[in-house]
Write a protein that holds these residues in place. Structure first.
Motif, mmCIF file in Angstrom:
data_model
loop_
_atom_site.group_PDB
_atom_site.id
_atom_site.type_symbol
_atom_site.label_atom_id
_atom_site.label_comp_id
_atom_site.label_asym_id
_atom_site.label_seq_id
_atom_site.Cartn_x
_atom_site.Cartn_y
_atom_site.Cartn_z
ATOM 1 N N ALA A 142 23.083 -3.937 -4.526
ATOM 2 C CA ALA A 142 22.064 -4.980 -4.639
ATOM 3 C C ALA A 142 20.997 -4.618 -5.673
ATOM 4 C CB ALA A 142 21.408 -5.228 -3.285
ATOM 5 N N LYS A 143 21.255 -3.565 -6.453
ATOM 6 C CA LYS A 143 20.327 -3.082 -7.489
ATOM 7 C C LYS A 143 19.004 -2.623 -6.884
ATOM 8 C CE LYS A 143 22.203 -6.224 -11.035
ATOM 9 N NZ LYS A 143 21.865 -7.253 -12.043
ATOM 10 N N LEU A 144 19.087 -2.039 -5.701
ATOM 11 C CA LEU A 144 17.898 -1.573 -5.010
ATOM 12 C C LEU A 144 17.769 -0.064 -5.152
ATOM 13 C CD1 LEU A 144 18.126 -3.756 -1.792
ATOM 14 C CD2 LEU A 144 16.281 -3.805 -3.467
ATOM 15 N N ASP A 145 16.564 0.375 -5.520
ATOM 16 C CA ASP A 145 16.259 1.793 -5.656
ATOM 17 C C ASP A 145 15.297 2.218 -4.548
ATOM 18 O OD1 ASP A 145 17.686 2.199 -8.111
ATOM 19 O OD2 ASP A 145 16.066 1.110 -9.123
ATOM 20 N N TYR A 146 15.564 3.368 -3.936
ATOM 21 C CA TYR A 146 14.634 3.897 -2.946
ATOM 22 C C TYR A 146 13.299 4.195 -3.613
ATOM 23 C CZ TYR A 146 12.261 7.203 0.076
ATOM 24 O OH TYR A 146 11.310 7.835 0.834
ATOM 25 N N ALA A 147 12.194 3.781 -2.959
ATOM 26 C CA ALA A 147 10.870 3.966 -3.551
ATOM 27 C C ALA A 147 9.940 4.835 -2.712
ATOM 28 C CB ALA A 147 10.207 2.602 -3.779
ATOM 29 N N ALA A 148 9.933 4.626 -1.384
ATOM 30 C CA ALA A 148 8.956 5.329 -0.549
ATOM 31 C C ALA A 148 9.291 5.104 0.918
ATOM 32 C CB ALA A 148 7.537 4.812 -0.829
ATOM 33 N N THR A 149 8.686 5.902 1.779
ATOM 34 C CA THR A 149 8.727 5.597 3.197
ATOM 35 C C THR A 149 7.511 4.745 3.541
ATOM 36 O OG1 THR A 149 7.423 7.479 3.990
ATOM 37 C CG2 THR A 149 9.791 7.835 3.659
ATOM 38 N N LYS A 160 13.870 -11.130 -5.365
ATOM 39 C CA LYS A 160 13.409 -11.249 -6.747
ATOM 40 C C LYS A 160 13.455 -9.893 -7.455
ATOM 41 C CE LYS A 160 9.840 -14.844 -6.056
ATOM 42 N NZ LYS A 160 8.373 -15.058 -6.095
ATOM 43 N N PRO A 161 13.610 -9.894 -8.768
ATOM 44 C CA PRO A 161 13.351 -8.667 -9.521
ATOM 45 C C PRO A 161 11.913 -8.208 -9.266
ATOM 46 C CG PRO A 161 14.488 -10.266 -10.884
ATOM 47 C CD PRO A 161 14.108 -10.980 -9.619
ATOM 48 N N GLY A 162 11.750 -6.949 -8.937
ATOM 49 C CA GLY A 162 10.432 -6.442 -8.572
ATOM 50 C C GLY A 162 10.128 -6.572 -7.102
ATOM 51 N N GLY A 163 10.977 -7.312 -6.354
ATOM 52 C CA GLY A 163 10.748 -7.490 -4.925
ATOM 53 C C GLY A 163 11.104 -6.236 -4.145
ATOM 54 N N TYR A 196 0.834 -1.205 0.000
ATOM 55 C CA TYR A 196 0.000 0.000 0.000
ATOM 56 C C TYR A 196 0.870 1.257 0.000
ATOM 57 C CZ TYR A 196 -2.691 3.862 1.890
ATOM 58 O OH TYR A 196 -3.239 5.099 2.105
ATOM 59 N N CYS A 197 1.924 1.276 0.818
ATOM 60 C CA CYS A 197 2.814 2.437 0.877
ATOM 61 C C CYS A 197 3.480 2.679 -0.477
ATOM 62 C CB CYS A 197 3.865 2.257 1.969
ATOM 63 S SG CYS A 197 3.188 2.339 3.651
ATOM 64 N N LEU A 198 3.849 1.605 -1.174
ATOM 65 C CA LEU A 198 4.409 1.750 -2.518
ATOM 66 C C LEU A 198 3.366 2.315 -3.480
ATOM 67 C CD1 LEU A 198 6.485 -1.534 -3.054
ATOM 68 C CD2 LEU A 198 7.357 0.768 -2.618
ATOM 69 N N LEU A 199 2.164 1.771 -3.423
ATOM 70 C CA LEU A 199 1.094 2.222 -4.319
ATOM 71 C C LEU A 199 0.785 3.696 -4.086
ATOM 72 C CD1 LEU A 199 -1.098 1.541 -6.414
ATOM 73 C CD2 LEU A 199 -2.554 0.768 -4.517
ATOM 74 N N LEU A 200 0.808 4.109 -2.833
ATOM 75 C CA LEU A 200 0.521 5.496 -2.484
ATOM 76 C C LEU A 200 1.522 6.447 -3.127
ATOM 77 C CD1 LEU A 200 -1.617 6.894 -0.712
ATOM 78 C CD2 LEU A 200 -0.008 6.764 1.196
ATOM 79 N N ASP A 219 12.024 2.892 5.504
ATOM 80 C CA ASP A 219 12.126 3.054 4.060
ATOM 81 C C ASP A 219 11.874 1.763 3.294
ATOM 82 O OD1 ASP A 219 12.743 5.703 4.401
ATOM 83 O OD2 ASP A 219 14.909 5.441 4.177
ATOM 84 N N LEU A 220 11.321 1.917 2.105
ATOM 85 C CA LEU A 220 11.064 0.812 1.190
ATOM 86 C C LEU A 220 11.914 0.981 -0.059
ATOM 87 C CD1 LEU A 220 7.193 0.701 1.573
ATOM 88 C CD2 LEU A 220 8.760 -1.122 2.252
ATOM 89 N N TYR A 221 12.628 -0.078 -0.400
ATOM 90 C CA TYR A 221 13.440 -0.125 -1.610
ATOM 91 C C TYR A 221 12.868 -1.204 -2.540
ATOM 92 C CZ TYR A 221 17.048 2.777 0.549
ATOM 93 O OH TYR A 221 17.736 3.816 1.121
ATOM 94 N N VAL A 222 13.020 -1.007 -3.823
ATOM 95 C CA VAL A 222 12.514 -1.957 -4.821
ATOM 96 C C VAL A 222 13.650 -2.364 -5.742
ATOM 97 C CG1 VAL A 222 10.885 -2.344 -6.698
ATOM 98 C CG2 VAL A 222 10.201 -0.965 -4.733
ATOM 99 N N ARG A 223 13.689 -3.639 -6.065
ATOM 100 C CA ARG A 223 14.689 -4.136 -7.027
ATOM 101 C C ARG A 223 14.075 -4.089 -8.425
ATOM 102 N NH1 ARG A 223 18.511 -9.491 -6.480
ATOM 103 N NH2 ARG A 223 19.994 -8.844 -8.087
ATOM 104 N N GLY A 224 14.317 -2.994 -9.097
ATOM 105 C CA GLY A 224 13.705 -2.797 -10.402
ATOM 106 C C GLY A 224 12.378 -2.099 -10.234
ATOM 107 N N ALA A 225 12.413 -0.797 -9.966
ATOM 108 C CA ALA A 225 11.194 -0.033 -9.683
ATOM 109 C C ALA A 225 10.263 -0.053 -10.893
ATOM 110 C CB ALA A 225 11.551 1.401 -9.310
ATOM 111 N N ASN A 226 9.011 -0.366 -10.650
ATOM 112 C CA ASN A 226 7.978 -0.365 -11.684
ATOM 113 C C ASN A 226 7.046 0.801 -11.412
ATOM 114 O OD1 ASN A 226 6.090 -0.924 -13.642
ATOM 115 N ND2 ASN A 226 5.281 -2.764 -12.642
#
Length: 514
Positions: A247-254, A141-144, A30-34, A298-305
């Motif tokens: 680790a190919k992680l991009d910051y996405a959201a809090t 995973k990619p996208g994880g 939900y935090c990512l979707l927001l 913080d939330l990080y995503v491997r391959g931010a979509n």
């Protein structure tokens, strides 16, 4: 406890039995979707928690989410507690007491949809931080997504030397044979005496004594692990961004919904200033200066979509939401770094009424929007974000996922309620609706046991609760005074049972806990 295995971590005192909603995959998505990002949602995925403490959160989430869990906590006492709890409800979670190095050396681990570590990063060595990053590189995973919380600068800058005082006193001035609570109290007393002697340092950091007094009133298990570990690597936000880059992680959201409500966090000048910063990482770091951030989630995503505006809106409209408490008990104001704000009655009144309709059953944002046709979408979404930030409401998983986990949530909750017959350590139960934990006090758990036994009247619930408490020589406290007679205790429990029946029981039924 010997330093041969604990790597400087304070292992003489076990961690608290607390629950962390930020580790809930439903809440994380939900935090990512927001913030306009997509997260993986499967019914057969894998999730991992690094450093699970007493195992309350990982057991709750393993029961309330589809898929399987793996976790480790290198304190064997805590791992043992987590494993015993998992065994009590026949969980398939794989829980270890491995160090991060030992976990990384395993060749039997899956690829994970999510990896979470709460209250770990700051308190481990730089070498262990590198192992965590490597673990994410190999197993996410990619996208994880990866969730990490940590103490940060600039907020910790004035009080970091105070923490150092505690640790130094414990290291050099306390008998190693003293009990953990005695060592902690001695360090706090020493620090209080030092500040009373008016060192120049105290003049540069106003409010230190107030902070010390606050620490003195906190749970000693929490204080031990927050302030007395040898390792304490406080970082800026950008330091952590750089650490996870390999680790190919991009910051996405809090994982803080209230962060999306700028007026609660920033002055008008702050909002204008940040609006002029184009780079998202630079803007986020500068924001920490405006709010004086001292702890990040913080939330990080491997391959931010990244989602388009239409995709994000569709995802939000399809998300279900639920109140976690009676509508009338929701606080009338909310606090943020910029101060306290009242909840506008003309906005929050109708939103709470819509959420409470039909016995509080979960409703999609689309349903809520239809019930409130005059309310703009952005106002409704912000109201929900504020209520979630206040822990008065929660996002929900799909009805299909809820059905998959209902039985195992019921099994775990029965075991937790049975524990309430002997202890008040765990005051949370699992909801298949939210995929996470719901705070339920010991008394309310005892009332639920009565309901399970077929007792329908609050007076009977009170009698069972009193029978349990009286056997343990426990009495209630009312108006700061202990209730000394059985009659007084039963009367108070009966009053609480009636209030429970009229209020919290309704929401617990909507959450499929009762």
């Amino acid at each position: 406890m010997s330093d041969a295995w604990n790597e400087g971590y304070f292992t003489d005192e076990g961690y608290t039995y607390s629950y962390s909603r930020e580790i809930n995959p439903v809440f994380q998505r939900y935090c990512l979707l927001l913030r306009g990002s997509a997260g993986l949602e499967t019914t057969d995925g894998y999730h991992c928690e690094l450093g699970f403490g007493q195992g309350v959160s990982i057991n709750i989430h393993a029961a309330a989410n589809p898929g399987s869990y793996v976790g480790t906590d290198f304190h064997p006492g805590q791992a043992g507690h987590a494993i015993a709890l998992a065994n009590s409800w026949n969980s398939d979670a794989r829980l270890y007491d491995d160090s991060f190095e030992q976990l990384l050396a395993r060749n039997d681990l899956p690829q994970f949809d999510s990896i979470s570590l709460h209250g770990i990063w700051t308190w481990v060595s730089r070498d262990n931080q590198q192992l965590i990053v490597e673990f994410a590189r190999r197993h996410l995973k990619p996208g994880g997504l990866l969730y990490v919380s940590y103490n940060c600068l600039p907020g910790w800058s004035p009080s970091a030397p105070l923490r150092n005082l505690f640790r130094l006193h414990d290291r050099f001035a306390t008998s190693s044979s003293a009990r953990p609570d005695q060592r902690i109290d001695a360090a706090l007393q020493f620090s209080e005496a030092l500040l009373a002697a008016n060192p120049n340092y105290a003049g540069t950091a106003p409010g230190l004594n107030a902070q010390l007094q606050s620490i003195k009133g906190q749970n000693r298990q929490y204080v031990a692990h927050e302030y007395f570990n040898r390792e304490w690597n406080c970082m800026y936000f950008t330091d952590v961004v750089d650490a996870f880059a390999p680790a190919k992680l991009d910051y996405a959201a809090t994982a803080v919904p209230l962060d999306t409500v700028d007026p609660l966090n920033l002055s008008a000048e702050g909002m204008d200033f940040l609006e002029g910063i184009d780079h998202p990482i630079m803007r986020e770091q500068a924001r920490d200066y405006f709010v004086n951030q001292n702890f990040r989630r913080d939330l990080y995503v491997r391959g931010a979509n990244r989602l388009s505006a239409a995709e994000q809106r569709q995802g939000l409209l399809n998300t279900r939401f639920i109140l976690l408490q009676p509508a009338e008990s929701v606080a009338a104001s909310v606090k943020g770094p910029a101060g306290e704000a009242s909840l506008q009655a003309e906005v929050y009144g109708p939103v709470l009424e819509a959420l409470a309709a039909d016995a509080y059953v979960a409703k999609t944002l689309r349903q809520l929007s239809s019930a409130l046709p005059e309310m703009p979408f952005d106002d409704l979404l912000q109201a929900l974000s504020v209520l979630i930030g206040m822990s008065a409401a929660a996002p929900c998983q799909s009805e299909a996922a809820e059905r998959l986990v209902q039985a195992r949530c019921s099994t775990l909750n029965l075991q937790l309620c049975k524990r309430s017959l002997l202890s008040d350590k765990i005051q949370v139960l699992a909801s298949p609706v939210t995929g996470g934990g719901i705070v339920v006090s010991r008394f309310h758990q005892l009332f639920l046991i009565s309901l399970k036994q077929g007792k329908k009247h609050p007076a009977d619930w009170a009698q069972l609760a009193w029978a349990v408490l009286a056997e343990q020589d426990v009495v209630l406290v009312k108006n700061n005074q202990p209730l000394n007679t059985a009659e007084e205790n039963i009367a108070e429990l009966t009053e609480q049972a009636h209030a429970f029946a009229a209020g919290s029981l309704v929401t617990l039924r909507a959450l499929n806990i009762a």
